[in-house]
Design a protein around this motif. Structure first.
Motif, PDB file in Angstrom:
ATOM      1  N   ALA A  86       4.967  17.870 -31.969  1.00 53.71           N
ATOM      2  CA  ALA A  86       4.788  17.165 -33.243  1.00 53.71           C
ATOM      3  C   ALA A  86       3.862  17.943 -34.177  1.00 53.71           C
ATOM      4  CB  ALA A  86       4.235  15.763 -32.988  1.00 53.71           C
ATOM      5  N   LEU A  87       2.776  18.491 -33.621  1.00 53.58           N
ATOM      6  CA  LEU A  87       1.860  19.283 -34.444  1.00 53.58           C
ATOM      7  C   LEU A  87       2.552  20.540 -34.967  1.00 53.58           C
ATOM      8  CD1 LEU A  87      -1.557  19.102 -32.549  1.00 53.58           C
ATOM      9  CD2 LEU A  87      -0.922  17.971 -34.678  1.00 53.58           C
ATOM     10  N   ILE A  88       3.314  21.191 -34.095  1.00 55.90           N
ATOM     11  CA  ILE A  88       4.033  22.396 -34.509  1.00 55.90           C
ATOM     12  C   ILE A  88       5.046  22.065 -35.587  1.00 55.90           C
ATOM     13  CG2 ILE A  88       5.667  24.153 -33.723  1.00 55.90           C
ATOM     14  CD1 ILE A  88       4.245  24.069 -31.015  1.00 55.90           C
ATOM     15  N   LEU A  89       5.748  20.951 -35.418  1.00 55.93           N
ATOM     16  CA  LEU A  89       6.740  20.528 -36.407  1.00 55.93           C
ATOM     17  C   LEU A  89       6.089  20.285 -37.761  1.00 55.93           C
ATOM     18  CD1 LEU A  89       9.728  19.760 -36.820  1.00 55.93           C
ATOM     19  CD2 LEU A  89       9.138  17.439 -36.130  1.00 55.93           C
ATOM     20  N   GLY A  90       4.949  19.563 -37.761  1.00 52.10           N
ATOM     21  CA  GLY A  90       4.243  19.308 -39.011  1.00 52.10           C
ATOM     22  C   GLY A  90       3.714  20.581 -39.646  1.00 52.10           C
ATOM     23  N   ALA A  91       3.181  21.472 -38.808  1.00 56.28           N
ATOM     24  CA  ALA A  91       2.680  22.741 -39.334  1.00 56.28           C
ATOM     25  C   ALA A  91       3.808  23.569 -39.920  1.00 56.28           C
ATOM     26  CB  ALA A  91       1.978  23.523 -38.228  1.00 56.28           C
ATOM     27  N   GLY A  92       4.969  23.534 -39.273  1.00 54.10           N
ATOM     28  CA  GLY A  92       6.110  24.300 -39.767  1.00 54.10           C
ATOM     29  C   GLY A  92       6.570  23.827 -41.133  1.00 54.10           C
ATOM     30  N   VAL A  93       6.578  22.508 -41.330  1.00 51.67           N
ATOM     31  CA  VAL A  93       6.974  21.959 -42.633  1.00 51.67           C
ATOM     32  C   VAL A  93       5.997  22.400 -43.720  1.00 51.67           C
ATOM     33  CG1 VAL A  93       7.245  19.822 -43.959  1.00 51.67           C
ATOM     34  CG2 VAL A  93       8.178  19.984 -41.646  1.00 51.67           C
ATOM     35  N   TYR A  94       4.689  22.316 -43.401  1.00 52.17           N
ATOM     36  CA  TYR A  94       3.687  22.735 -44.387  1.00 52.17           C
ATOM     37  C   TYR A  94       3.793  24.231 -44.682  1.00 52.17           C
ATOM     38  CZ  TYR A  94      -0.761  24.048 -46.432  1.00 52.17           C
ATOM     39  OH  TYR A  94      -1.716  24.576 -47.246  1.00 52.17           O
ATOM     40  N   ILE A  95       3.989  25.020 -43.628  1.00 54.85           N
ATOM     41  CA  ILE A  95       4.091  26.470 -43.805  1.00 54.85           C
ATOM     42  C   ILE A  95       5.293  26.827 -44.671  1.00 54.85           C
ATOM     43  CG2 ILE A  95       4.617  28.606 -42.559  1.00 54.85           C
ATOM     44  CD1 ILE A  95       2.826  27.492 -40.273  1.00 54.85           C
ATOM     45  N   PHE A  96       6.406  26.149 -44.434  1.00 57.32           N
ATOM     46  CA  PHE A  96       7.614  26.420 -45.222  1.00 57.32           C
ATOM     47  C   PHE A  96       7.369  26.074 -46.698  1.00 57.32           C
ATOM     48  CE2 PHE A  96      11.847  25.529 -46.892  1.00 57.32           C
ATOM     49  CZ  PHE A  96      12.559  26.615 -46.411  1.00 57.32           C
ATOM     50  N   TYR A  97       6.711  24.933 -46.934  1.00 60.35           N
ATOM     51  CA  TYR A  97       6.391  24.526 -48.307  1.00 60.35           C
ATOM     52  C   TYR A  97       5.454  25.541 -48.964  1.00 60.35           C
ATOM     53  CZ  TYR A  97       4.043  21.981 -52.073  1.00 60.35           C
ATOM     54  OH  TYR A  97       3.489  21.617 -53.279  1.00 60.35           O
ATOM     55  N   SER A  98       4.430  25.975 -48.230  1.00 61.12           N
ATOM     56  CA  SER A  98       3.476  26.948 -48.766  1.00 61.12           C
ATOM     57  C   SER A  98       4.157  28.269 -49.084  1.00 61.12           C
ATOM     58  CB  SER A  98       2.346  27.162 -47.750  1.00 61.12           C
ATOM     59  OG  SER A  98       1.424  28.117 -48.213  1.00 61.12           O
ATOM     60  N   ALA A  99       5.124  28.662 -48.235  1.00 61.19           N
ATOM     61  CA  ALA A  99       5.836  29.913 -48.475  1.00 61.19           C
ATOM     62  C   ALA A  99       6.692  29.830 -49.729  1.00 61.19           C
ATOM     63  CB  ALA A  99       6.696  30.257 -47.260  1.00 61.19           C
ATOM     64  N   VAL A 100       7.295  28.675 -49.974  1.00 64.91           N
ATOM     65  CA  VAL A 100       8.094  28.488 -51.191  1.00 64.91           C
ATOM     66  C   VAL A 100       7.204  28.616 -52.427  1.00 64.91           C
ATOM     67  CG1 VAL A 100       9.452  26.816 -52.522  1.00 64.91           C
ATOM     68  CG2 VAL A 100       9.857  27.085 -50.069  1.00 64.91           C
ATOM     69  N   GLN A 101       6.011  28.020 -52.357  1.00 67.53           N
ATOM     70  CA  GLN A 101       5.069  28.122 -53.477  1.00 67.53           C
ATOM     71  C   GLN A 101       4.669  29.581 -53.723  1.00 67.53           C
ATOM     72  OE1 GLN A 101       5.738  24.868 -54.531  1.00 67.53           O
ATOM     73  NE2 GLN A 101       3.680  25.083 -55.355  1.00 67.53           N
TER      74      GLN A 101
END
Length: 329
Positions: A86-101
């Motif tokens: 769950a932590l990895i999944l949440g971190a992955g979503v944030y990382i993907f969003y940050s990369a788009v920015q």
């Protein structure tokens, strides 16, 4: 006790390594200001939390059974894997969003050579420690250790992708390689986080371990005895490293209680000897019926109504059913 101490020792190793690598990766990010390196460093923070929880779960799973936990505390290891996923999944979503920015507003990468060497060293350490954790986790039948080791494998892969991105940036000067790698890593982390959650749910919901079931069936089939007329309703539940097995065995109805108990004990000892982990097994003895005669090999049976015609092999398809499959002959 020795197995518990070994699991705790390897769990502590994972935690110490994770803490050390976090500092190295954030130092690399401070030098490079690379989005891919930041992605890798953020994932390593998750490693610290998950390694800590895995260590705690290993401690709990090693506690003996008690009144409130009659099957032991092994299930906590599956909860550990789910928490980690769950932590990895949440971190992955944030990382993907940050990369788009970052892709929308790219910035220069500094001193990529330093970042390459620092990250490469952490990747090697993660691969080595991950290999040790997965190997020992499988030998000790610890889902938490295996999950922690696989997470370190994923972290090493992420780090190598970040290194490749820095190499490309150093060679071409194009920062899009950096943000592109961060996007790929974000998606990769999300997928693997979901897989870990899925594996955790399977364990907590007592999803059948087909390989273990086949092992038990194969052992019973190989050492099959005439009084064991039928095996059905075989169920296996894994509690961390330990196994709970129960099944029904059809025996001659004229057996005394002492004779039935002797056969049940033989079956339990046979199955327990097949596994290195603790096995709790319960066998329920059912009396036979005359419909079982065509597939019964009891010699000189005093109550046989039908001649023996064929032996029905025990397979995954008929043993797990809650039916006396001889009645279908």
């Amino acid at each position: 006790m020795l197995r518990t101490l070994k699991r705790n020792r390897y769990g502590l190793l994972s935690l110490v390594v994770s803490i050390g690598l976090v500092f190295v990766k954030f130092y690399a990010w401070s030098l490079t200001h690379s989005q891919a390196v930041l992605t890798d460093a953020l994932e390593s923070i998750i490693n610290v939390f998950t390694s800590g929880f895995a260590l705690y779960s290993l401690y709990l799973s090693g506690l003996p059974k008690d009144r409130n936990h009659p099957y032991g505390h092994g299930k906590i290891e599956y909860l550990s894997v789910g928490f980690e996923g769950a932590l990895i999944l949440g971190a992955g979503v944030y990382i993907f969003y940050s990369a788009v920015q970052a892709l929308l507003a790219p910035h220069a990468v500094q001193r990529p050579d330093w970042g390459i060497w620092l990250l490469a060293s952490t990747a090697v350490i993660n691969l080595l420690v991950g290999f040790v954790l997965v190997r020992e986790g499988r030998q000790l039948h610890s889902p938490a250790l295996v999950g922690d080791g696989q997470h370190l494998y994923l972290d090493a892969v992420s780090t190598l992708v970040s290194c490749a991105a820095l190499v490309l940036v150093a060679l071409t000067g194009n920062v899009l390689f950096d943000t592109g790698a961060a996007l790929i890593l974000g998606l990769f982390i999300v997928v693997n986080g979901f897989r870990m959650v899925r594996r955790s749910v399977s364990g907590l919901m007592d999803e059948s371990d087909v390989d273990t079931v086949k092992q038990v069936i194969g052992e019973l089939q190989q050492h099959r005895q005439p009084p064991w007329i039928d095996v059905h309703n075989l169920r296996i539940v894994r509690y961390g490293a330990d196994l709970h097995i129960d099944c029904h065995i059809t025996m001659p109805y004229y057996f005394s209680l002492d004779e039935s108990h002797t056969e049940v004990t033989r079956i339990e000892e046979l199955v327990r000897s097949r596994f290195e982990v603790e096995v709790e097994m319960f066998v329920h003895a059912d009396p036979c019926t005359f419909a079982a005669c065509p597939s019964c090999t009891m010699p000189e049976c005093p109550v046989r109504h039908h001649a023996f015609t064929r032996l029905i092999p025990w397979t995954l398809e008929n043993v797990v059913k809650n039916e006396r499959h001889q009645l279908e002959v």
